[in-house]
Design an enzyme around this catalytic site. Structure first.
Site, short mmCIF file in Angstrom:
data_model
loop_
_atom_site.label_atom_id
_atom_site.label_comp_id
_atom_site.label_asym_id
_atom_site.label_seq_id
_atom_site.Cartn_x
_atom_site.Cartn_y
_atom_site.Cartn_z
N LYS A 1 3.71 -8.12 7.35
CA LYS A 1 2.43 -8.85 7.33
C LYS A 1 2.19 -9.62 8.61
O LYS A 1 1.06 -9.71 9.08
CB LYS A 1 2.37 -9.79 6.11
CG LYS A 1 2.25 -9.02 4.81
CD LYS A 1 1.71 -9.85 3.67
CE LYS A 1 1.55 -8.95 2.45
NZ LYS A 1 1.01 -9.61 1.29
N LYS B 1 -4.18 -2.56 -0.66
CA LYS B 1 -5.56 -2.96 -0.38
C LYS B 1 -5.82 -3.01 1.12
O LYS B 1 -6.95 -2.97 1.55
CB LYS B 1 -5.91 -4.28 -1.05
CG LYS B 1 -5.04 -5.44 -0.66
CD LYS B 1 -5.33 -6.62 -1.56
CE LYS B 1 -4.15 -7.54 -1.64
NZ LYS B 1 -3.52 -7.61 -2.92
N LYS C 1 2.51 3.41 0.67
CA LYS C 1 2.14 2.91 -0.66
C LYS C 1 0.65 2.61 -0.72
O LYS C 1 0.04 2.24 0.29
CB LYS C 1 2.97 1.68 -1.04
CG LYS C 1 2.59 0.40 -0.35
CD LYS C 1 3.06 -0.84 -1.13
CE LYS C 1 2.32 -2.07 -0.61
NZ LYS C 1 2.38 -3.23 -1.42
P1 ATP Z 1 -1.07 -5.20 -0.56
O1 ATP Z 1 -2.21 -4.35 -0.97
O2 ATP Z 1 -1.30 -6.05 0.64
O3 ATP Z 1 0.21 -4.40 -0.50
P2 ATP Z 1 -0.56 -5.91 -3.14
O4 ATP Z 1 -1.50 -4.90 -3.60
O5 ATP Z 1 0.93 -5.67 -3.17
O6 ATP Z 1 -0.89 -6.29 -1.68
P3 ATP Z 1 -0.04 -8.16 -4.73
O7 ATP Z 1 -0.81 -9.19 -5.42
O8 ATP Z 1 0.87 -8.64 -3.64
O9 ATP Z 1 -0.94 -7.15 -4.02
O10 ATP Z 1 0.80 -7.28 -5.77
C1 ATP Z 1 0.71 -7.35 -7.16
C2 ATP Z 1 1.73 -6.44 -7.79
O11 ATP Z 1 1.38 -5.07 -7.59
C3 ATP Z 1 3.15 -6.58 -7.25
O12 ATP Z 1 4.06 -6.62 -8.32
C4 ATP Z 1 3.36 -5.34 -6.42
O13 ATP Z 1 4.71 -4.96 -6.36
C5 ATP Z 1 2.53 -4.33 -7.17
N1 ATP Z 1 2.08 -3.23 -6.30
C6 ATP Z 1 1.25 -3.31 -5.25
N2 ATP Z 1 1.04 -2.11 -4.68
C7 ATP Z 1 1.76 -1.22 -5.41
C8 ATP Z 1 1.95 0.21 -5.35
N3 ATP Z 1 1.34 0.94 -4.42
N4 ATP Z 1 2.74 0.79 -6.26
C9 ATP Z 1 3.36 0.05 -7.22
N5 ATP Z 1 3.22 -1.28 -7.35
C10 ATP Z 1 2.44 -1.92 -6.46
#
Ligand code: ATP
Ligand code: LTN
Length: 337
Positions: free
Chosen positions: A116, A202, A199
């Site tokens: 990040k 967002k 992965k």
């Molecule tokens: P970013 O989009 O920046 O990676 P984020 O989507 O991880 O952020 P968070 O609020 O940090 O948003 O995550 C919420 C939950 O969703 C966390 O438990 C994270 O591990 C899970 N998560 C996020 N992206 C994935 C994914 N692609 N696959 C599985 N779990 C996910």
């Protein structure tokens, strides 16, 4: 009466308007299931959100929106404690104690911080972003959580939580429960539909690979239908050689409850197009009522806010007790009442 069920705790950031499919399949879906068997605490982590710049008006709206989506996904305030992190001041207070226990080197090894901070330009990262995982440690330890349901990307933060709980317990005496990650293999990492080597996130480089649950269902269907697969034609689960198809099969299997082997048999001899068309339909059936329910919660902000206030009150009762014990163990002089 205190619950004798094992405890779970997790959090999600209000940093984007809509949750994406990775958030739902990787985390929120498990939260909904675990409220039936566990003493469950779930929160919208607004203090984590401000580790990167946020517009104040949007942050407030996104905090309500995150809570509305959690309810729409199936969290039931009668079965779990749902609250906003900043409503419980003990999070920031325990975080300070944990900041004073964590090593600078160990915090520097957190891969999410490295990713990040690189994204925001190396010199622009805040101290808050650096110490973000330590606030997460405090979130978890305050509730003496046994398990933490998250996606794979959070595993390192749970490891850090375990290390710091052990360190505190070793130095000051048994105080914190050492938590376990709760990460389901099948949905630990949902991949981008355009680039199945990264992965779903967002902050994806192109919105085409990201399924936002609040998108117009037509857009969702279109994104599924244009998912990247491979030049072969066989529908088979093989993450090494067929990451795109495997990702679609994982998503399909989780949303329908059909085993992957069952899907492979069902689609034997069929083209990728058939799989995508059917999955698009499954997805639209899932997101359409989700959008409606989210809107219903948003249309009544007073009820939503009072529900969150009740959640914060329940959370605070637990958090205050743990914080008082931790302050005492560390040797802070109690204020006289
Ligand atoms: P970013 O989009 O920046 O990676 P984020 O989507 O991880 O952020 P968070 O609020 O940090 O948003 O995550 C919420 C939950 O969703 C966390 O438990 C994270 O591990 C899970 N998560 C996020 N992206 C994935 C994914 N692609 N696959 C599985 N779990 C996910
Ligand atoms: N860091 C997590 C969000 C988060 C969390 C938590 C998850 C904050 N506090 C406590 C589990 C337990 C993320 O980025 N997804």
């Amino acid at each position: 009466m205190p619950s004798t069920r094992p405890r779970v705790l997790s959090g999600i950031q209000p940093t984007a308007g809509s949750f994406h499919l990775g958030n739902y399949l990787g985390a929120v879906r498990q939260w909904v299931a675990l409220q039936e068997s566990h003493d469950a605490f779930y929160m919208v982590v607004d203090l984590h959100a401000i580790t990167v710049p946020q517009d104040p008006v949007e942050l407030r709206a996104n905090t309500r929106l995150a809570a509305a989506q959690l309810l729409a996904a199936g969290l039931d305030p009668e079965r779990c404690t749902l609250f906003v992190q900043s409503h419980v001041p003990e999070h920031a207070q325990l975080a300070w104690i944990m900041n004073c226990l964590a090593g600078f080197g160990e915090a520097s090894r957190m891969t999410q911080f490295k990713d990040k901070s690189a994204k925001h330009g190396a010199g622009n990262a805040t101290v808050g972003l650096f110490t973000y995982p330590i606030l997460q440690v405090a979130d978890i330890l305050l509730y003496q959580a046994n398990q933490v349901p998250v996606g794979e990307d959070q595993r390192q933060h749970i490891e850090l939580t375990r290390d710091l709980a052990d360190r505190f317990n070793g130095r000051f005496g048994e105080t914190f429960t050492v938590p376990e990650p709760y990460i389901l293999k099948e949905t630990a990492k949902i991949y981008d539909l355009q680039d199945p080597s990264i992965k779903m996130s967002k902050s994806a480089s192109t919105p085409k690979g990201l399924i936002n649950l609040l998108d117009d269902p037509k857009t969702t269907a279109k994104k599924v239908k244009s998912a990247v697969t491979d030049t072969d034609t066989v529908i088979k689960y093989d993450t090494e050689n067929k990451p795109g198809v495997s990702n679609l099969l994982s998503i399909y299997s989780t949303l329908t409850g059909k085993a992957i082997a069952e899907l492979e048999a069902e689609y034997e001899g069929k083209m990728y197009g058939a799989l995508k068309t059917d999955l698009a339909e499954v997805m639209v059936e899932f997101v359409t009522p989700f959008r409606t329910r989210t809107q219903q919660y948003l249309d009544d902000p007073e009820t939503l806010d009072s529900l969150l206030a009740k959640g914060a009150e329940k959370a605070r009762a637990v958090a205050a007790e743990t914080l008082a014990t931790a302050y005492d163990k560390v040797g802070l002089l109690p204020a006289k009442h």
